[in-house]
Write an enzyme that holds these catalytic residues in place. Sequence first.
Site, short mmCIF file in Angstrom:
data_model
loop_
_atom_site.label_atom_id
_atom_site.label_comp_id
_atom_site.label_asym_id
_atom_site.label_seq_id
_atom_site.Cartn_x
_atom_site.Cartn_y
_atom_site.Cartn_z
N SER A 1 -6.89 -6.86 -2.08
CA SER A 1 -5.86 -6.58 -3.07
C SER A 1 -5.91 -7.64 -4.17
O SER A 1 -5.71 -8.83 -3.90
CB SER A 1 -4.48 -6.59 -2.43
N HIS B 1 -8.36 -2.88 -4.14
CA HIS B 1 -7.00 -2.36 -3.98
C HIS B 1 -6.16 -2.86 -5.16
O HIS B 1 -6.10 -4.06 -5.42
CB HIS B 1 -6.42 -2.82 -2.65
N ASP C 1 -2.56 -2.92 -6.94
CA ASP C 1 -1.13 -2.76 -6.67
C ASP C 1 -0.33 -2.65 -7.96
O ASP C 1 -0.28 -3.58 -8.76
CB ASP C 1 -0.62 -3.96 -5.87
N MET D 1 3.31 -2.22 -9.61
CA MET D 1 4.76 -2.39 -9.32
C MET D 1 5.54 -2.34 -10.63
O MET D 1 5.07 -2.80 -11.66
CB MET D 1 4.99 -3.75 -8.65
N HIS E 1 -2.53 1.80 -5.70
CA HIS E 1 -1.33 1.92 -4.87
C HIS E 1 -0.12 1.85 -5.80
O HIS E 1 0.24 0.78 -6.29
CB HIS E 1 -1.33 0.78 -3.83
N MET F 1 3.57 1.67 -6.64
CA MET F 1 4.92 1.35 -6.14
C MET F 1 5.85 1.48 -7.33
O MET F 1 6.36 0.48 -7.88
CB MET F 1 4.93 -0.07 -5.55
N MET G 1 2.37 0.86 5.33
CA MET G 1 2.74 -0.50 4.93
C MET G 1 3.14 -1.28 6.19
O MET G 1 3.99 -0.82 6.97
CB MET G 1 3.94 -0.49 3.98
N PHE H 1 5.44 -7.72 -2.57
CA PHE H 1 4.87 -9.06 -2.66
C PHE H 1 3.68 -9.21 -1.72
O PHE H 1 3.68 -8.63 -0.62
CB PHE H 1 5.93 -10.11 -2.30
N GLY I 1 1.32 -11.86 0.66
CA GLY I 1 1.56 -13.05 1.47
C GLY I 1 2.68 -12.94 2.50
O GLY I 1 3.14 -13.95 3.03
N ASP J 1 -1.75 -1.90 5.03
CA ASP J 1 -1.55 -2.80 3.88
C ASP J 1 -0.40 -3.75 4.18
O ASP J 1 0.75 -3.32 4.32
CB ASP J 1 -1.23 -1.95 2.64
N GLY K 1 -4.96 -9.05 0.89
CA GLY K 1 -4.76 -9.75 -0.37
C GLY K 1 -4.89 -11.24 -0.20
O GLY K 1 -5.94 -11.83 -0.49
C1 DX5 Z 1 2.40 -5.38 -1.13
C2 DX5 Z 1 1.08 -4.85 -1.61
C3 DX5 Z 1 -0.08 -5.35 -0.84
C4 DX5 Z 1 -0.29 -6.84 -0.91
C5 DX5 Z 1 -0.93 -7.26 0.37
O1 DX5 Z 1 3.43 -4.68 -1.72
O2 DX5 Z 1 1.06 -3.45 -1.53
O3 DX5 Z 1 -1.28 -4.66 -1.20
O4 DX5 Z 1 -1.11 -7.24 -1.96
O5 DX5 Z 1 -0.99 -8.65 0.38
P1 DX5 Z 1 -1.24 -9.47 1.72
O6 DX5 Z 1 -2.56 -9.02 2.27
O7 DX5 Z 1 -1.21 -10.87 1.26
O8 DX5 Z 1 -0.10 -9.13 2.66
ZN ZN Z 2 -0.90 -2.36 -1.79
#
Ligand code: DX5
Ligand code: ZN
Length: 229
Positions: A7, A32, A34, A36, A65, A67, A136, A142, A144, A178, A200
């Site tokens: 990601s 990937h 993201d 938002m 993805h 969101m 998910m 976010f 991490g 994810d 990510g």
């Molecule tokens: C969260 C995102 C993820 C995120 C994953 O809303 O959809 O794709 O980047 O990050 P890690 O792998 O750090 O949990």
């Molecule tokens: Zn994602």
Amino acid sequence: MHVIAPSILSANFARLGAEVIDVIDSGADWIHFDVMDNHYVPNLTIGPLVCEAIRPLTSAPIDVHLMIRPVDRIVPDFARAGANIITFHPEASEHVDRTLSLIRENGCQAGLVFNPATPLDWMEHVLDKLDLVLLMSVNPGFGGQKFIPSTLAKLRAARARIDAHERETGRRIRLEIDGGVKVDNIAEIARAGADTFVAGSAVYGAGRDADPHRYDSVLAALRAQLEKT
Ligand code: DX5
Ligand code: ZN
């Protein structure tokens, strides 16, 4: 086949193009992406312009993805910007079946994303329109965050449903995970049924100082774990 999809949410945005190239050169399969909107989720990231900018840098699939709410208006923009896969959260669309059709009509593969508390029932009447199901394993918004353990049981249930659909139709649907995927849990996640792994912070957080092949060792470590399964 297992797919690893770093990601870019955790990439260094000041050098995003190089981060995309480096991660693919280091052995990643997909990017990937993201999206938002500070509305459906409490964070704001990147849109079609950035997708268009990275598209010429790689032939790897771009896995968008969404969101965001609403969903439909932006779908053709992402298709034109070079997205290969577009997934969205069913709660964010007024008409889930219509949105899935719209994604396919725009030449992309379509998928639904399930938040930790979203029941898998949402997939039941649209399985024929799904190329991918994304679970998910954190609440979206976010990078991490920590992997939510109850996702393993949900993965097993999704795997059973997808396998039954494949037996009935011969059509294979990918099962993506994810959130919080790391070297030390990816094998367990794969055994629960995932075949596609977003990572990510695990990828982009590793090897930042290891130029020029910054991501080879973490991607090799993730793959080595998958080979054990
Ligand atoms: C969260 C995102 C993820 C995120 C994953 O809303 O959809 O794709 O980047 O990050 P890690 O792998 O750090 O949990
Ligand atoms: Zn994602």
